[in-house]
Motif scaffolding. Structure first.
Motif, PDB file in Angstrom:
ATOM      1  N   LEU A  98     -12.018 -16.566 -12.771  1.00 18.61           N
ATOM      2  CA  LEU A  98     -11.544 -15.222 -11.762  1.00 18.61           C
ATOM      3  C   LEU A  98     -10.888 -14.419 -12.343  1.00 18.61           C
ATOM      4  N   ILE A 103     -11.189 -10.537  -7.673  1.00 17.89           N
ATOM      5  CA  ILE A 103     -10.839 -11.216  -6.033  1.00 17.89           C
ATOM      6  C   ILE A 103     -10.278 -10.040  -5.919  1.00 17.89           C
ATOM      7  N   ASP A 106     -10.529 -10.737  -1.588  1.00 19.14           N
ATOM      8  CA  ASP A 106      -9.651 -11.547  -1.677  1.00 19.14           C
ATOM      9  C   ASP A 106      -8.003 -11.165  -1.677  1.00 19.14           C
ATOM     10  N   GLU A 139      -7.236 -22.282  -2.599  1.00 19.60           N
ATOM     11  CA  GLU A 139      -8.326 -21.302  -2.213  1.00 19.60           C
ATOM     12  C   GLU A 139      -8.767 -20.211  -3.361  1.00 19.60           C
ATOM     13  N   LEU A 143     -12.463 -19.456  -4.064  1.00 19.02           N
ATOM     14  CA  LEU A 143     -12.788 -18.364  -4.799  1.00 19.02           C
ATOM     15  C   LEU A 143     -14.492 -18.857  -5.350  1.00 19.02           C
TER      16      LEU A 143
END
Length: 215
Positions: A98, A103, A106, A139, A143
């Protein structure tokens, strides 16, 4: 278990509450629980609670006791060590991935989830803390777009035992754990893969070695 049930599906609501009560130790290994008694405590009919408990049986987290009710499947220290090592193998590389992909889209939503954890910690609300913590981590994993990864990690989290959280809450020490989420999120957002690796490992180590106390 005083959590109010507010969503559409009573079964899903009951399942959420039972999962967190099991992880926190409010539902204790060795004791036998009837669906009727738990349903009364939650203020709902027997059916959704029994369905939720049967789901936990299917997942290997509880077992049915004929003519008596349901019992939590006990976990040994070796079991908890296995879960911890599996989570290290799955979650740490996922967090690093990630950090490498970003990100930005988000960030706001994830920050709000981290704030939910901090608010629950400040209120010393262990069940709400666990619910917010679960939402935050799943959550994040979601992603990556790998539904199987999320499902496997969710099941491993449900097998974790965090009995030490009660003591931390009583001593008003949940805040330090809550702060770890915001630091992890900041490192992911900054693309610092090395720091993400370090923070993710430390967070899971706390879960195993400091929070998983005895009842």
């Amino acid at each position: 278990m005083s959590t109010a049930l507010r969503r559409v599906s009573l079964r899903e609501q009951a399942l959420d509450v039972l999962r967190q009560a099991l992880v926190s130790g409010e539902i204790k290994p060795g004791d036998i629980y009837s669906a009727a008694a738990l349903a009364e405590r939650l203020g709902v009919s027997n059916s959704p609670v029994r369905e939720a408990m049967l789901t936990l049986v299917h997942e290997g987290l509880m077992e049915a006791v004929p003519n008596r009710g349901f019992r939590v499947v006990p976990l040994s220290d070796a079991d908890l060590d296995e879960i911890y090592r599996l989570r290290l193998m799955l979650e740490v590389p996922a967090m690093v991935q990630l950090a490498e992909r970003g990100i930005a889209d988000d960030r706001e939503r994830l920050t709000a989830l981290a704030e939910d954890i901090e608010k629950a910690a400040a209120d010393r609300d262990v069940i709400r803390f666990l619910e917010a913590d679960r939402a935050f981590h799943l959550e994040l994993l979601g992603l990556l777009g790998n539904g199987r990864l999320v499902s496997i990690v969710a099941n491993l989290r449900d097998q974790t035992r965090l009995y030490g959280l009660k003591a931390l809450a009583a001593q008003n020490m949940l805040g330090s754990s809550a702060a770890e989420h915001r630091r992890l999120l900041a490192a992911i957002d900054a693309g610092d893969a090395q720091e993400v690796d370090r923070l993710a490992r430390a967070h899971l180590e706390h879960t195993r070695r400091e929070w998983a106390g005895t009842l």
